[in-house]
Motif scaffolding. Structure first.
Motif, PDB file in Angstrom:
ATOM      1  N   GLY A  49      -5.592  -4.595   0.361  1.00 48.88           N
ATOM      2  CA  GLY A  49      -4.926  -3.221  -0.014  1.00 48.88           C
ATOM      3  C   GLY A  49      -5.625  -1.824   0.004  1.00 48.88           C
ATOM      4  N   THR A  67       4.753  -2.275   3.739  1.00 54.14           N
ATOM      5  CA  THR A  67       4.384  -2.167   2.344  1.00 54.14           C
ATOM      6  C   THR A  67       5.793  -1.818   1.312  1.00 54.14           C
ATOM      7  N   ALA A  91       0.493  -5.117  -1.181  1.00 55.71           N
ATOM      8  CA  ALA A  91       1.495  -4.101  -0.862  1.00 55.71           C
ATOM      9  C   ALA A  91       1.589  -3.015  -1.773  1.00 55.71           C
ATOM     10  N   ALA A 112      -2.145  -1.031  -1.725  1.00 55.17           N
ATOM     11  CA  ALA A 112      -1.996  -0.157  -0.519  1.00 55.17           C
ATOM     12  C   ALA A 112      -1.288   1.151  -0.649  1.00 55.17           C
ATOM     13  N   ARG A 113      -0.093   1.097  -1.198  1.00 55.90           N
ATOM     14  CA  ARG A 113       0.864   2.076  -1.275  1.00 55.90           C
ATOM     15  C   ARG A 113       0.100   3.114  -2.279  1.00 55.90           C
TER      16      ARG A 113
END
Lengths: 331, 291
Positions: A114, A137, A209, A212-213
């Motif tokens: 991530g 994501t 996900a 990473a966001r």
């Protein structure tokens, strides 16, 4: 950070934990139904029920019950499971290793995937790759964990059979070990590892996900700082900017994120353990709910809440070391 | 400063999100009304059960997403489930925001002991992961639609309460509020007319984002059998219903997840876009709700 501030933070966390424990106690007592009627055998008389109520202390005033319960909790005694007839602490300790194994593997992968993904997206913001990753994501993060789990199972069983994947790629979907086979040593380890792939992949996909966001926003904020532009203007190489300037400024945000993710590791995932039939804390909680085994439900809740408070406290104590601006004693 | 409004000021993702949510809501209302077959009735099970997506049954009826084990059309059922899932999500989120607004306004306006008690309560509930609270409550009370809505509200009010509290506390000392007081305007009217309109923006953003997480949490509870109870279909209990068919007929479990994902993504996009206009900060806590 001053010693008195540390003491204040720890005391604050302890007070919060006490409030949470009280909230949970209150929730149980607000619930309709009497634990004693659930505990006695169906053939018991009203006298038997009354005796059990006295034995459990349920006939005492609420304040006395609360004091006893809180006192036992302080000694690390969470009571005895109605359904399993063992101490709750024992039941939790038995299930914890399974959850921890899944949790540690997946949190490591979550951050290993991530964070670099978020950084890459922040560096190439607005390009096609970033947009595709953003959509992907967002979609994975919007999918419920149990749906991702079922989708993976479907792909590696139904899908693998339909499109004719080789047998070794058809991953086992349920349980910790292959039933009916007793393996030892390496063969056993490999069997368990193969069973762990889908649960770990599920937790990692959803976790990465989300990370990473968040990391994308976090890194984008840091990359937009004047100090980064100044470093570039001085002619610092991209790698040097990343190592010297970006990492340090992005770290506090990532530490907060890690602290938020950590409790899930020690508490286990209700959904993943339920879908994949792994006997961890999440599954223990679910079966306790089904059996109305209040002591276990409460024990698991207290354990999880304690983990959240401890992780937040740890982040509070670590952040001033990483960020001098947070060293003031103002708050 | 008043945010611009109107369709043309929305960016492309937001426009798509509005269209998607509108289509889903319209579909949830209309599809079950227009469908030829009753989505709850069980017909010729042997001929119609577990048809794959895009299949036609023996009577020529088309099944976009296939059928479940009782031969019921999954698309129609999914839309019917959308009524309950969307209603529970919106209602749970709006009630949570309303509760947060009341608590936050009381705390921010009065200050002192009320403020401290309210914020300690918010911190306490925030310290317990929402899913854990939901599970404990579901274990203690009878599961059902009402329980889910109440519990969603009871576990979702804290963020809004904190925001409204700080906005109200800041607005309280502004000259226009003082002026209102000097003119003899009753406190409630001052709050309603002069303080809350300035404080409500972030709360509305939180509500929009909250719809996504409420829909998600409802589906989770229903998946575990602790939320909406069959035969009333919700997206979560439909996925649970297809769970044991996952290796033989995976579409039964996976199809209802698609509308769920679309709903959550759309609510997130709209909430984020709205927040960007008000330039708030990202809700990190959403990550922690995913146990």
């Amino acid at each position: 950070m001053s010693f008195s501030l540390i003491v204040r933070r720890v005391a604050g966390a302890a007070a919060l934990f006490w409030l949470v424990v009280t909230l949970i106690f209150a929730l149980v007592r607000m619930a309709p139904g009497d634990p004693a009627t659930l505990l006695v055998s169906p053939s018991a008389t009203a006298d038997d029920t009354e005796r059990l109520r006295a034995e459990l202390g349920l006939d005492r005033p609420m304040a006395v019950q609360y004091a006893r319960w809180a006192g036992a909790l302080l000694r690390g005694d969470l009571g005895e499971s109605f359904a399993l007839h063992i101490p709750v602490v024992r039941a939790l300790a038995d299930a914890a290793p399974v959850s921890l194994a899944l949790g540690i593997a997946s949190i490591l992968l979550t951050f290993a995937i991530g964070v670099p993904l978020g950084l890459a997206q922040a560096m190439w913001r607005g390009r096609a790759a970033d947009r595709i990753a953003t959509v992907a994501t967002a979609a994975v993060f919007a999918a419920p964990t149990f749906w991702v789990a079922l989708a993976l199972v479907a792909f590696f069983t139904y899908g693998a059979a339909t499109i004719g994947l080789p047998a070794w790629m058809r991953l086992p979907a349920f349980g910790v070990r292959t039933p009916g086979v007793s393996l030892t040593g390496w063969a056993d380890l490999i069997d368990v590892a193969r069973h762990a792939i889908l649960p770990v992949a599920t937790l990692t996909a959803v976790g990465a996900a989300g990370v990473a966001r968040y990391a994308r926003t976090n890194f984008a904020d840091v990359l937009g700082l004047d100090l980064v532009r100044a470093a570039r203007a001085r002619g610092a190489s991209g790698a040097r900017v990343l190592v010297r300037h970006v990492t340090g400024n992005a770290l506090p945000g990532l530490v907060v994120l890690f602290a938020l993710t950590l409790p899930g590791v020690v508490a286990g995932s209700v959904f993943v353990e339920s879908v994949f039939a792994w006997p961890g804390l999440g599954r223990l909680t679910l079966s306790a709910i089904a059996a109305r085994d209040y002591p276990v439900v409460l024990g698991a809740g207290i354990w999880y809440a304690g983990a959240v408070i401890a992780a937040n406290l740890a982040a509070d104590l670590v952040l001033p070391m990483l960020d001098p601006r947070r060293r003031s004693t103002a708050t | 400063m008043k945010p611009r409004s109107g369709w043309s000021t929305l960016d492309r993702p937001s426009q798509l999100a509005v269209v998607a949510l509108g289509a889903l809501a319209a579909g949830a209302v209309l599809v079950p009304l227009l469908a030829t077959a009753d989505p709850l009735a069980i017909g010729d099970v042997v001929a119609r059960k577990l048809l794959p997506p895009f299949a036609r049954d023996e009577a020529g009826g088309f099944h976009l997403l296939g059928t479940d084990r009782f031969g019921r059309d999954l698309f129609v059922r999914m839309m019917l489930a959308g009524r309950i899932s969307l209603a529970v999500g919106v209602l749970g989120s709006v009630l949570a925001a309303a509760m947060g607004t009341v608590v936050g306004a009381l705390a921010g306006w009065n200050g002192g002991a009320i403020d401290r008690i309210a914020m300690a309560a918010a911190d306490t509930v925030l310290a317990v992961p929402r899913l854990v609270l939901l599970l404990v409550c579901a274990a203690l009370w009878q599961p059902g639609t009402t329980t889910v809505v109440i519990v969603l509200a009871a576990t979702g009010w804290m963020g809004v309460a904190r925001m409204i509290r700080s906005e109200v506390a800041a607005a309280r000392v502004r000259p226009y509020v003082e002026a209102a007081g000097a003119l003899g305007v009753p406190t409630l009217r001052t709050l309603w007319r002069h303080v809350l309109p300035n404080a409500i923006g972030p709360a509305l953003v939180a509500t929009t984002l909250g719809v996504g997480s409420a829909v998600m949490l409802e589906s989770g509870l229903s998946f575990l059998g602790l939320g909406i109870q069959p035969p009333a279909p919700s997206w979560g209990n439909m996925i649970a219903g297809g769970r044991d068919l996952i290796v033989s007929a995976p579409w039964v479990a996976l199809a209802p997840g698609l509308t769920l994902i679309i709903t959550v993504v759309a609510a997130t996009i709209l909430g984020d876009a709205w927040r960007d206009r008000l330039s708030g900060e990202a809700p990190v806590r959403a990550l922690a709700d995913r146990a």
